[in-house]
Enzyme design. Structure first.
Site, PDB file in Angstrom:
ATOM      1  N   CYS A 101      68.528  23.757  25.828  1.00  0.00           N
ATOM      2  CA  CYS A 101      68.596  22.677  24.766  1.00  0.00           C
ATOM      3  C   CYS A 101      68.791  22.886  23.341  1.00  0.00           C
ATOM      4  O   CYS A 101      70.314  23.569  23.229  1.00  0.00           O
ATOM      5  CB  CYS A 101      67.217  21.884  24.753  1.00  0.00           C
ATOM      6  SG  CYS A 101      66.554  21.271  26.476  1.00  0.00           S
ATOM      7  N   ASP A 126      73.532  13.472  31.507  1.00  0.00           N
ATOM      8  CA  ASP A 126      72.912  13.690  30.253  1.00  0.00           C
ATOM      9  C   ASP A 126      73.239  12.674  29.095  1.00  0.00           C
ATOM     10  O   ASP A 126      74.746  12.482  28.646  1.00  0.00           O
ATOM     11  CB  ASP A 126      73.409  15.004  29.550  1.00  0.00           C
ATOM     12  CG  ASP A 126      72.605  15.722  28.496  1.00  0.00           C
ATOM     13  OD1 ASP A 126      72.225  14.917  27.553  1.00  0.00           O
ATOM     14  OD2 ASP A 126      72.368  16.891  28.359  1.00  0.00           O
ATOM     15  N   HIS A 167      69.924  15.930  31.416  1.00  0.00           N
ATOM     16  CA  HIS A 167      69.436  16.962  30.364  1.00  0.00           C
ATOM     17  C   HIS A 167      68.317  17.500  30.839  1.00  0.00           C
ATOM     18  O   HIS A 167      67.333  16.792  31.338  1.00  0.00           O
ATOM     19  CB  HIS A 167      69.522  16.262  28.965  1.00  0.00           C
ATOM     20  CG  HIS A 167      69.275  17.282  28.070  1.00  0.00           C
ATOM     21  ND1 HIS A 167      70.301  17.839  27.714  1.00  0.00           N
ATOM     22  CD2 HIS A 167      68.080  17.790  27.425  1.00  0.00           C
ATOM     23  CE1 HIS A 167      69.929  18.602  26.547  1.00  0.00           C
ATOM     24  NE2 HIS A 167      68.694  18.632  26.526  1.00  0.00           N
TER      25      HIS A 167
END
Length: 281
Positions: free
Chosen positions: A169, A217, A249
Site C-alpha cells: 500500500c 482495486d 487492494h
C-alpha cells in the site's frame, strides 16, 4: 464481513469497531482499522530465528526503530527492507518479516512514523492515521530508507551487495521510489502501491521492480497501471507489473477481508524468485 477495497484501508464510515473488539485486536497486535473479525491470519513461528527490535542511526535526535527477523544460523544472508502500510509496524508486518527470515533472508522493518509518538495500530479512525502518515514527507522517508541500507551494510549477518525492498500500500509506493534514489537497493517488489506520482519518474529507476496489483482495486485503477506500463516502456525499463483480475487492494493481507488466498499463493513465490534473479538471494 468487511471488504477493504480502498488504497489504505477502510474509511471511518465503512465500519465501527467496538471497544471490546478493539481491545482484542490490540492485544493480538494487528491494526485495528483494517482487521476483519472473520480473518484467520497466518502466524509464522520464530523458532530458528532471531526476532527483535533495534534502532538505526538516521541523524535524528531519536534513532529509527526497526523490527528485525533473521535466521539464527551463523553466516551471512541477503537482506530485504520491509515497508509497512499506513498502519505502522503491527503483527502482520512482523509476520511478513518472519516469513522472509524463514526463507533465508534478514528482514528489516523500520518504523517510519515513529516521530509522531502515536501508536498507529491501536487507532481505528483512518483520518487520525492519515494525519500522522502525511507528516512523513517523501524526503524524510527516503532518508530513513537510506539510513537503513547504510546500517544493513555494516551488519555482520548481512550478505554484501544483496539488499532488496518490498512494501505494501503506502509502502508499495516507497518501493518504487527507493529503486530510484537508493543505489544500495538491488531489486524491489511493490504490492499495490500508488502509481500516479511514480509514473512520471519512471526514467529514474535504477533497480528492477516487480509490481503486484489487484484488478478490483478501487483506488489504483487499471488506467493507472496502463500509464505506468507505458512509462516504463518509454523509459526502456524491464520492470514487470502483474495484475490479478479478481483481487482487491490489500490482497496479500491475511488479516483483512480483502485477502485473496489464490492470488497470494501465486504471488509470494514470484517475489522470492524475483529477488533471487536480481542478486538478492
Amino acid at each position: 464481513m468487511q471488504t477493504l477495497t480502498r488504497p489504505d484501508g477502510n474509511r471511518p464510515e465503512d465500519f465501527h469497531v467496538t471497544r471490546r473488539t478493539a481491545a482484542g485486536l490490540l492485544f493480538a497486535g494487528y491494526a485495528v482499522a483494517a482487521f476483519s473479525a472473520e480473518a484467520a491470519p497466518i502466524t509464522t513461528p520464530s523458532d530458528g530465528l532471531i526476532a527483535e527490535w533495534t534502532t538505526i542511526p538516521n541523524g535524528a535526535e531519536k534513532p529509527l526503530p526497526a523490527y528485525v527477523a533473521r535466521p539464527a544460523a551463523k553466516g551471512t544472508h541477503p537482506t530485504i527492507l520491509v515497508v509497512n502500510e499506513v498502519f505502522g509496524i503491527h503483527e502482520w508486518i512482523k509476520d511478513i518479516c518472519r516469513r522472509l527470515a524463514r526463507a533465508g533472508y534478514n528482514a528489516v522493518a523500520p518504523d517510519f512514523f515513529y516521530r509522531s509518538g502515536v501508536d498507529l495500530p491501536a487507532k481505528s479512525d483512518l483520518k487520525e492515521i492519515l494525519a500522522v502518515v502525511n507528516q512523513a514527507s517523501d524526503e524524510q522517508v527516503d532518508g530513513d530508507v537510506r539510513a537503513t541500507t547504510d546500517w544493513i551494510k555494516k551488519q555482520s549477518f548481512a550478505k554484501r551487495g544483496a539488499i532488496g525492498i518490498t512494501g505494501f500500500c503506502w509502502g508499495g509506493q516507497v518501493v518504487w521510489r527507493s529503486a530510484m534514489v537508493d543505489p544500495d537497493i538491488k531489486a524491489g517488489v511493490a504490492w499495490y502501491g500508488q502509481l500516479k506520482k511514480v509514473a512520471t519518474r519512471a526514467a529514474e529507476l535504477k533497480a528492477p521492480v516487480l509490481g503486484f496489483y489487484g484488478g478490483k482495486d478501487q483506488g489504483i485503477t487499471q488506467e493507472d497501471v496502463a500509464t505506468m506500463r507505458a512509462a516504463l516502456k518509454a523509459a526502456g525499463k524491464q520492470d514487470e507489473i502483474i495484475v490479478y483480475p479478481d483481487a482487491q487492494h490489500g490482497f496479500l493481507a491475511d488479516y483483512r477481508a480483502s485477502y485473496d488466498e489464490a492470488a497470494s499463493k501465486e504471488a509470494w513465490p514470484k517475489l522470492l524468485a524475483f529477488f533471487k534473479a536480481h542478486g538478492v538471494g
